[in-house]
Structure formats: C-alpha cells, structure tokens
Design a protein around this motif. Structure first.
Motif, PDB file in Angstrom:
ATOM      1  N   ASN A 175      -2.385  13.255   4.276  1.00 16.48           N
ATOM      2  CA  ASN A 175      -1.734  12.953   5.553  1.00 16.48           C
ATOM      3  C   ASN A 175      -2.700  12.926   6.732  1.00 16.48           C
ATOM      4  O   ASN A 175      -2.315  13.152   7.879  1.00 16.48           O
ATOM      5  CB  ASN A 175      -0.608  13.956   5.858  1.00 16.48           C
ATOM      6  N   LEU A 176      -3.964  12.661   6.455  1.00 19.14           N
ATOM      7  CA  LEU A 176      -4.965  12.614   7.508  1.00 19.14           C
ATOM      8  C   LEU A 176      -5.526  11.210   7.646  1.00 19.14           C
ATOM      9  O   LEU A 176      -5.501  10.415   6.709  1.00 19.14           O
ATOM     10  CB  LEU A 176      -6.124  13.572   7.202  1.00 19.14           C
ATOM     11  N   TYR A 177      -6.012  10.912   8.828  1.00 22.14           N
ATOM     12  CA  TYR A 177      -6.745   9.667   9.011  1.00 22.14           C
ATOM     13  C   TYR A 177      -8.010   9.969   9.802  1.00 22.14           C
ATOM     14  O   TYR A 177      -8.163  11.038  10.388  1.00 22.14           O
ATOM     15  CB  TYR A 177      -5.900   8.618   9.732  1.00 22.14           C
ATOM     16  N   ARG A 218       0.830  -1.202   0.000  1.00 22.67           N
ATOM     17  CA  ARG A 218       0.000   0.000   0.000  1.00 22.67           C
ATOM     18  C   ARG A 218       0.871   1.260   0.000  1.00 22.67           C
ATOM     19  O   ARG A 218       2.044   1.224   0.355  1.00 22.67           O
ATOM     20  CB  ARG A 218      -0.934   0.027   1.209  1.00 22.67           C
ATOM     21  N   THR A 219       0.234   2.376  -0.397  1.00 21.94           N
ATOM     22  CA  THR A 219       0.885   3.684  -0.336  1.00 21.94           C
ATOM     23  C   THR A 219      -0.105   4.658   0.290  1.00 21.94           C
ATOM     24  O   THR A 219      -0.728   5.472  -0.388  1.00 21.94           O
ATOM     25  CB  THR A 219       1.300   4.176  -1.739  1.00 21.94           C
ATOM     26  N   CYS A 220      -0.260   4.571   1.592  1.00 27.17           N
ATOM     27  CA  CYS A 220      -1.228   5.405   2.296  1.00 27.17           C
ATOM     28  C   CYS A 220      -0.746   6.851   2.343  1.00 27.17           C
ATOM     29  O   CYS A 220       0.455   7.116   2.425  1.00 27.17           O
ATOM     30  CB  CYS A 220      -1.440   4.885   3.712  1.00 27.17           C
ATOM     31  N   SER A 221      -1.678   7.779   2.328  1.00 26.50           N
ATOM     32  CA  SER A 221      -1.312   9.198   2.277  1.00 26.50           C
ATOM     33  C   SER A 221      -0.563   9.648   3.516  1.00 26.50           C
ATOM     34  O   SER A 221       0.235  10.575   3.468  1.00 26.50           O
ATOM     35  CB  SER A 221      -2.570  10.055   2.099  1.00 26.50           C
ATOM     36  N   PHE A 222      -0.825   8.994   4.651  1.00 30.67           N
ATOM     37  CA  PHE A 222      -0.175   9.399   5.893  1.00 30.67           C
ATOM     38  C   PHE A 222       1.114   8.629   6.167  1.00 30.67           C
ATOM     39  O   PHE A 222       1.698   8.752   7.241  1.00 30.67           O
ATOM     40  CB  PHE A 222      -1.132   9.234   7.082  1.00 30.67           C
ATOM     41  N   MET A 243       7.085  13.206   7.366  1.00 31.13           N
ATOM     42  CA  MET A 243       5.880  13.669   6.690  1.00 31.13           C
ATOM     43  C   MET A 243       5.761  15.193   6.717  1.00 31.13           C
ATOM     44  O   MET A 243       5.379  15.806   5.723  1.00 31.13           O
ATOM     45  CB  MET A 243       4.649  13.042   7.341  1.00 31.13           C
ATOM     46  N   TYR A 244       6.050  15.779   7.820  1.00 32.95           N
ATOM     47  CA  TYR A 244       6.070  17.228   7.966  1.00 32.95           C
ATOM     48  C   TYR A 244       6.849  17.530   9.239  1.00 32.95           C
ATOM     49  O   TYR A 244       6.943  16.704  10.133  1.00 32.95           O
ATOM     50  CB  TYR A 244       4.658  17.829   8.040  1.00 32.95           C
ATOM     51  N   TYR A 277      -9.072   4.989   8.800  1.00 32.55           N
ATOM     52  CA  TYR A 277      -9.367   5.238   7.393  1.00 32.55           C
ATOM     53  C   TYR A 277      -8.487   6.346   6.809  1.00 32.55           C
ATOM     54  O   TYR A 277      -8.338   7.417   7.395  1.00 32.55           O
ATOM     55  CB  TYR A 277     -10.836   5.607   7.210  1.00 32.55           C
ATOM     56  N   ASP A 278      -7.931   6.052   5.645  1.00 31.95           N
ATOM     57  CA  ASP A 278      -7.085   7.015   4.938  1.00 31.95           C
ATOM     58  C   ASP A 278      -7.987   7.998   4.198  1.00 31.95           C
ATOM     59  O   ASP A 278      -8.650   7.649   3.228  1.00 31.95           O
ATOM     60  CB  ASP A 278      -6.180   6.263   3.961  1.00 31.95           C
TER      61      ASP A 278
END
Length: 268
Positions: A145-147, A17-21, A164-165, A140-141
């Motif tokens: 960068n949020l869940y 997977r490549t999750c945003s967060f 990430m930041y 949940y993605d």
C-alpha cells in the motif's frame, strides 16, 4: 448559482493492473462495465452549461472502455479534457488522441501514471516525450500500500475512503463542493475516493447534474466543508484532505470563512 468547477467521469470498472495501493488488490471486483455513448453525450450536454473541465478518470483504466475514442470525441470540442491512465495501452491510441485533442495545444492533458520503475519512465519518455500535453507522473508501486514518486521516500497513498485501511479525521473536505463525480452508468457518486460504499445521490439520465449537486448533496457538502466527517461513513474513515483553493490562493493565507464563502455555502 455556485456550480461544480469540474466533472470527473469513471468510464469503466475494468483495469488490467492490480496495484498494491489500489482496492483491486484488496478484493474490489474487476468488472467489464463501461459507459456508453448515450450517457457520455448526456453528461456533455448538461456539463457545458456550467464547466469547461472534464476529467476522464476513476476506478478503472479508461483506455479499456471499447467506446474510449468515441467518448473522447464527445468532450473534445467543448471542454478541456484530462485523461488519467496507467499508459499500458496508450501506444494503441496515441495517434487518434493526438488527432482529436492536438497534444501540443495546451488545452487538454493526458497524465500517464508510471507504476513500475525508471526503465518504464525512460521508455515512456522516448515514445511520448515529444507531446507537450502528456505528463509522465512517477507513482511507483513499492508494495504494501505504498508508493514512491521520488525513488527516495515512500509514502502512504490515500486510503480510498477506508477501503485500504481505516483512519479517523475531523479535517474539512471540499471535494464534493468543488466537483461532481459520475460513474459509468450515470450515477452521481460521493467522490472518486468512495470505492467501498459508493454513495449515490442521483443519476444524470433521470435528474439534472446541477439539481443533484445543489440540492441532494447540499447538506453533505456543508457538513464536510465544516469538518463534520461523521455525516457519512465513507468520509469518517477517509484520510483525504484536499483543498481545491490551495492553488487559487497559493500566494496568501485564506481562512475557513473565506473558503466557505468561495464555495457558496457560507450563508447556511
């Protein structure tokens, strides 16, 4: 002698997977690097002298390690094993895992992190809900960068020690004082959040875990427990404020000196 309460191991650098967060969405390489049985056995041999807790979790999806089942077998007898997974391949291994771990015993735990939506949760509940020791955890993605673990409130995830930041913090961190994090090749890293710099303090195939944790990492643990995050670049950019004693002392307040005493570093 104060020793780690648990050992976390990263058994693969590969994820499907490549999750945003996740740092994988921001350039972290997806590499087919896996822990072998020799390294797992050495970790088990050393760890059983000071802990009963092994967490198979890390930067990759553990079920993608071709040695996954054999590694679980290495730890199942002498430890309480926790496996954290995205669940995409769990159906392939559930029968073997139940046979090895007995997922009704309460000794072991599989945390299935749900990254998609309520439909994924409903399907997972139908397939795995019968196992007492599988926790279906909604994270949940939602992108950027949020869940969202409530479907009503978006939250920022940990920034993975600045990957990430970036942020600044001077709050105490007790993670290295509570646990030891071991990479797929036996390297003892700073912690599970250090994706960017991967500070290495030793290797379990060359030095005992307890020596690495009680000597090579001692100064670092003291600084972080006292709020001096500037001692390591990764820590200075990290927003994690985990307190391992919050459950131990959940019914009453514990002050900083009591925390340091519990961790065995109050005298330094």
């Amino acid at each position: 002698m104060i020793t780690p309460q648990l050992v976390e191991i990263n058994i693969t650098e590969l994820c499907n997977r490549t999750c945003s967060f996740c740092p994988r969405s921001s350039g972290y390489p997806n590499l087919n690097l896996n822990m072998d049985i020799k390294t797992a056995k050495e970790i088990a041999k050393q760890s059983k002298t000071f802990t009963k807790n092994i967490h198979i979790v890390g930067r990759g999806e553990p079920l993608l390690n071709p040695n996954f089942i054999d590694i679980v077998k290495v730890f199942a007898k002498d430890f309480s094993v926790k496996i954290v997974t995205n669940g995409d391949h769990l159906h392939k291994y559930i029968d073997s895992l139940h046979k090895i771990l007995n997922l009704h015993s309460g000794k072991h735990k599989i945390t299935y992190c749900l990254y998609d939506d309520e439909l994924q949760y409903e399907n997972a509940l139908k397939t795995f809900g019968k196992y007492n020791d599988i926790l279906l955890y909604k994270t949940y993605d939602t992108g950027n960068n949020l869940y969202d673990n409530t479907l009503s409130k978006k939250q920022w995830l940990d920034n993975r020690a600045g990957f990430m930041y970036k942020t600044e913090s001077n709050s105490p961190c007790y993670i290295p004082s509570n646990r030891v994090y071991i990479d797929y090749n036996g390297d003892v890293n700073l912690c599970c959040h250090d994706w960017k710099y991967k500070h290495v303090f030793g290797n379990v195939l060359k030095n005992p875990i307890t020596k690495i944790w009680t000597s090579y990492m001692l100064k670092l643990k003291i600084n972080l427990a006292k709020g001096n995050r500037q001692c390591v670049k990764a820590c200075s950019e990290c927003n994690v404020t985990y307190d391992p004693l919050e459950l131990v002392y959940k019914d009453y307040k514990i002050n900083q000196s009591q925390r340091l005493m519990h961790l065995g570093i109050d005298h330094v």
